[in-house]
Design an enzyme around this catalytic site. Structure first.
Site, mmCIF file in Angstrom:
data_model
loop_
_atom_site.group_PDB
_atom_site.id
_atom_site.type_symbol
_atom_site.label_atom_id
_atom_site.label_comp_id
_atom_site.label_asym_id
_atom_site.label_seq_id
_atom_site.Cartn_x
_atom_site.Cartn_y
_atom_site.Cartn_z
ATOM 1 N N LYS A 175 0.892 -1.185 0.000
ATOM 2 C CA LYS A 175 0.000 0.000 0.000
ATOM 3 C C LYS A 175 0.918 1.220 0.000
ATOM 4 O O LYS A 175 1.420 1.637 1.036
ATOM 5 C CB LYS A 175 -0.870 -0.024 1.261
ATOM 6 C CG LYS A 175 -2.181 0.711 1.181
ATOM 7 C CD LYS A 175 -2.128 2.171 0.822
ATOM 8 C CE LYS A 175 -1.716 3.070 1.974
ATOM 9 N NZ LYS A 175 -1.588 4.496 1.559
ATOM 10 N N GLU A 249 9.687 1.591 10.635
ATOM 11 C CA GLU A 249 10.782 2.547 10.358
ATOM 12 C C GLU A 249 10.157 3.929 10.393
ATOM 13 O O GLU A 249 9.430 4.311 9.481
ATOM 14 C CB GLU A 249 11.398 2.258 8.983
ATOM 15 C CG GLU A 249 11.958 0.858 8.817
ATOM 16 C CD GLU A 249 13.240 0.633 9.610
ATOM 17 O OE1 GLU A 249 13.885 1.621 10.019
ATOM 18 O OE2 GLU A 249 13.584 -0.541 9.853
ATOM 19 N N CYS A 283 14.046 10.883 6.216
ATOM 20 C CA CYS A 283 13.943 10.543 7.646
ATOM 21 C C CYS A 283 15.285 10.734 8.352
ATOM 22 O O CYS A 283 15.331 11.060 9.522
ATOM 23 C CB CYS A 283 13.460 9.105 7.800
ATOM 24 S SG CYS A 283 14.423 7.971 6.801
ATOM 25 N N GLU A 385 10.643 16.773 14.137
ATOM 26 C CA GLU A 385 11.064 16.501 12.768
ATOM 27 C C GLU A 385 10.424 17.546 11.846
ATOM 28 O O GLU A 385 9.206 17.622 11.750
ATOM 29 C CB GLU A 385 10.595 15.100 12.368
ATOM 30 C CG GLU A 385 10.992 14.703 10.973
ATOM 31 C CD GLU A 385 10.477 13.314 10.593
ATOM 32 O OE1 GLU A 385 9.273 13.047 10.779
ATOM 33 O OE2 GLU A 385 11.265 12.492 10.119
HETATM 34 P P1 NAD Z 1 2.642 8.809 7.235
HETATM 35 O O1 NAD Z 1 2.900 8.110 8.516
HETATM 36 O O2 NAD Z 1 1.627 9.890 7.234
HETATM 37 O O3 NAD Z 1 2.175 7.773 6.112
HETATM 38 C C1 NAD Z 1 2.951 6.647 5.771
HETATM 39 C C2 NAD Z 1 2.053 5.601 5.133
HETATM 40 O O4 NAD Z 1 1.110 5.157 6.102
HETATM 41 C C3 NAD Z 1 1.224 6.103 3.955
HETATM 42 O O5 NAD Z 1 1.129 5.101 2.968
HETATM 43 C C4 NAD Z 1 -0.134 6.356 4.581
HETATM 44 O O6 NAD Z 1 -1.190 6.289 3.642
HETATM 45 C C5 NAD Z 1 -0.212 5.207 5.579
HETATM 46 N N1 NAD Z 1 -1.126 5.396 6.713
HETATM 47 C C6 NAD Z 1 -1.580 6.553 7.241
HETATM 48 N N2 NAD Z 1 -2.429 6.290 8.266
HETATM 49 C C7 NAD Z 1 -2.491 4.940 8.398
HETATM 50 C C8 NAD Z 1 -3.176 4.059 9.281
HETATM 51 N N3 NAD Z 1 -3.973 4.511 10.254
HETATM 52 N N4 NAD Z 1 -2.992 2.735 9.133
HETATM 53 C C9 NAD Z 1 -2.173 2.250 8.178
HETATM 54 N N5 NAD Z 1 -1.526 3.039 7.292
HETATM 55 C C10 NAD Z 1 -1.670 4.372 7.409
HETATM 56 O O7 NAD Z 1 4.067 9.329 6.738
HETATM 57 P P2 NAD Z 1 4.407 10.198 5.468
HETATM 58 O O8 NAD Z 1 3.983 11.610 5.705
HETATM 59 O O9 NAD Z 1 3.928 9.517 4.236
HETATM 60 O O10 NAD Z 1 6.012 10.091 5.451
HETATM 61 C C11 NAD Z 1 6.834 10.904 6.191
HETATM 62 C C12 NAD Z 1 7.297 10.207 7.457
HETATM 63 O O11 NAD Z 1 7.951 8.982 7.140
HETATM 64 C C13 NAD Z 1 8.333 11.023 8.225
HETATM 65 O O12 NAD Z 1 8.029 11.007 9.576
HETATM 66 C C14 NAD Z 1 9.634 10.271 7.961
HETATM 67 O O13 NAD Z 1 10.620 10.443 8.942
HETATM 68 C C15 NAD Z 1 9.161 8.870 7.883
HETATM 69 N N6 NAD Z 1 10.157 8.057 7.186
HETATM 70 C C16 NAD Z 1 10.903 7.172 7.911
HETATM 71 C C17 NAD Z 1 11.901 6.417 7.279
HETATM 72 C C18 NAD Z 1 12.760 5.439 8.038
HETATM 73 O O14 NAD Z 1 13.457 4.651 7.402
HETATM 74 N N7 NAD Z 1 12.764 5.442 9.358
HETATM 75 C C19 NAD Z 1 12.100 6.572 5.899
HETATM 76 C C20 NAD Z 1 11.318 7.488 5.209
HETATM 77 C C21 NAD Z 1 10.331 8.215 5.855
#
Ligand code: NAD
Length: 487
Positions: A175, A249, A283, A385
């Site tokens: 997804k 992650e 991230c 962040e």
């Molecule tokens: P997000 O948490 O808003 O969304 C990530 C994914 O989760 C999306 O596909 C979203 O549709 C889905 N999602 C949202 N709500 C959900 C729920 N209730 N249940 C299941 N899935 C759900 O994050 P974002 O804004 O897309 O990405 C940015 C974040 O990702 C930042 O905090 C960044 O640090 C983190 N990130 C971490 C890493 C790592 O390796 N640690 C790498 C890249 C990004």
């Protein structure tokens, strides 16, 4: 290019027109709609999980060398199609075309890396208290994986989960983020071309709170592999309705420490790259910098020059720009909010602080690389962040002070050190409470070594052998044997 993927889901090896409503996907550099995704229905999520379940046993039972061969084919096909796939990524995510191409090529390399790992899954034989018993420990694939990914690295963050799952013998339902779904669908096209059996890889699209959550709550999904924000990661951990394996992650708030012995030019180059690349939407982006007071003014002067040299452009029209558009209005608004907060609390603006001027920037989400100095830990830029092209800088007077500041955060993803003195290097690296510490470089994650966060930055690892073990269970087989009769 994108139109053939619009509204499509990839379920059980077939391209399905999604039955649910449509969500537009915009080019963040222009605001133009580039395509639509389908909001997958509950039935479609169930079909994708059922397809992955049906495909699991045959895929898991293949000799590892055949799974490895499939991954090799996939990596080669992806690399050969890097130009087209990069264009799709830039159109939906905003990063410059050359950088997007680099990400696609790294996805191809990840396929090849895990193809090699697939044939190196070893077990152990453990001695028992008596010689007539032996403990065999073998590794088996977990089963069906639900992979939920964000928008900042649309190919790699899907790919690490996909490659490690397939190498381990798992099947997967992906997804992707709503902002960047087409890169994931383009990867599914390559899966299809590579001859990987139907159902081994499936892609559903739609809002995370509905479609992602449906995977989290699905009783037939054995593991969730999630990359995203700490807030959603925690929600996922708390809302699973059955016990399942999870790797999470999550977010970061990553510090850089520059000591008085550092090669200052190298530190500035590293800071400019890791703070502003992908518009700070990484991230492991450097969010905050602690500089030894003796070199503080010089560091700031050099960083200002380095930040102002970075070129910004529409990623399609200027493929070699250093920076493209931010992926959407939300991270830009947060960047502005963190900047205003820092300035209101007494920080000084060193450079940036506004959108670049000119007609080409008028309709997109652009912002200039921004440095604020004289920061303190009551400012959001130092404690949250930002996920945008903004960093805060403050001086320190001793290594213990720098360490205390660096560790003063709920996050523990990556930290960075520039120092030439090896005593300083050892002192700092052993005390930084982070899953990754990069010294005199800013590439904290490489494919061969485990990459993961601590504290609110997550649990589990990607990359390396450890990244594949996240998709495997141990099985202990304890065997008793007697001496043969009549020996
Ligand atoms: P997000 O948490 O808003 O969304 C990530 C994914 O989760 C999306 O596909 C979203 O549709 C889905 N999602 C949202 N709500 C959900 C729920 N209730 N249940 C299941 N899935 C759900 O994050 P974002 O804004 O897309 O990405 C940015 C974040 O990702 C930042 O905090 C960044 O640090 C983190 N990130 C971490 C890493 C790592 O390796 N640690 C790498 C890249 C990004």
């Amino acid at each position: 290019m994108i139109s053939e993927l619009s509204g499509k889901l990839f379920i059980g090896g077939a391209w399905v027109n999604g039955a649910g409503g449509r969500i537009p996907v915009e080019n963040p550099a222009t605001g133009d709609v580039v395509g639509e995704i389908a909001a997958s229905t509950v039935d479609e999520v169930n079909s994708a999980v059922a397809a992955a379940r049906a495909a699991f046993r045959p895929w898991a039972d293949l000799p590892p060398r055949l799974r490895a061969a499939a991954l090799k084919r996939l990596g080669t096909l992806i690399a050969a199609d890097a130009d087209r796939m990069a264009r799709i990524m830039t159109l939906e995510q905003g990063k410059p075309l050359n950088e997007a191409r680099g990400e696609i090529l790294k996805l191809g390399e990840a396929c090849h890396f895990y193809a090699e790992e697939a044939v190196r899954v070893h077990g152990e034989i453990i001695p028992n208290d008596t010689n007539d018993h032996q403990s065999l420990v073998i590794r088996e694939p977990i089963g069906v994986v639900g992979a939920i990914t964000p928008w900042n690295y649309p190919a790699e963050l899907v790919g690490w989960k996909l490659c490690a799952s397939l190498a381990a013998g798992c099947t997967i339902v992906i997804k992707p983020a709503d902002l960047t779904p087409f890169t994931a669908l383009a990867i599914a096209q390559k899966v299809e071309e590579s001859g990987i059996p139907a159902g081994v890889v499936n892609v559903v699209t739609g809002p995370g709170s509905v479609v992602g959550q449906a995977l989290v709550e699905h009783p037939d999904v054995d593991k969730i592999a999630f990359t995203g924000s700490s807030k959603v990661g925690l929600q996922i951990q708390q809302s699973a309705t059955t016990v399942k394996r999870m790797s999470l992650e999550l977010g970061g708030n990553c510090p850089l420490i520059v000591t008085a012995t550092a090669d200052l030019d190298a530190a500035v180059k590293g800071a400019a790259r890791r703070s502003f690349r992908n518009m700070g939407q990484i991230c492991i982006a450097i969010n905050r910098v602690y500089v030894a007071r003796a070199v503080y003014d010089e560091f700031l002067a050099k960083l200002k020059v380095a930040a102002e040299k970075l070129t910004i452009g529409n990623g399609i029209e200027t493929p070699d720009a250093d920076l493209g558009a931010m992926a959407s209005a939300a991270p830009l608004a947060k960047t502005r909010e963190h900047l205003a907060d820092a300035l209101a609390k007494g920080a000084t603006l060193v450079t940036g602080g506004s959108a670049p001027e000119g007609a080409i920037y008028a309709r997109g989400h652009f912002f200039r690389p921004t440095v604020v100095a004289g920061c303190s830990h009551d400012m959001k830029v130092m404690s949250e962040e930002t996920f945008g092209p903004l960093i805060g800088v403050m001086p320190f007077d001793g290594l213990d002070e720098a360490i205390a500041h660096a560790n003063d955060t709920p996050y523990g993803l990556a930290s960075y050190v520039y120092a030439k003195d090896m005593d300083e290097v050892r002192y700092l690296t052993t005390r930084l409470d982070y899953g990754n510490v990069a010294v005199n470089n800013v590439d904290a994650g490489v494919m061969n070594a485990p990459y993961g966060g601590r504290k609110q930055s997550g649990v589990g690892y990607e990359h390396g052998r450890e990244g594949m073990l996240e998709y495997m269970n141990f099985k202990h087989i304890r065997v008793r044997t007697d001496d043969p009769k009549g020996r």
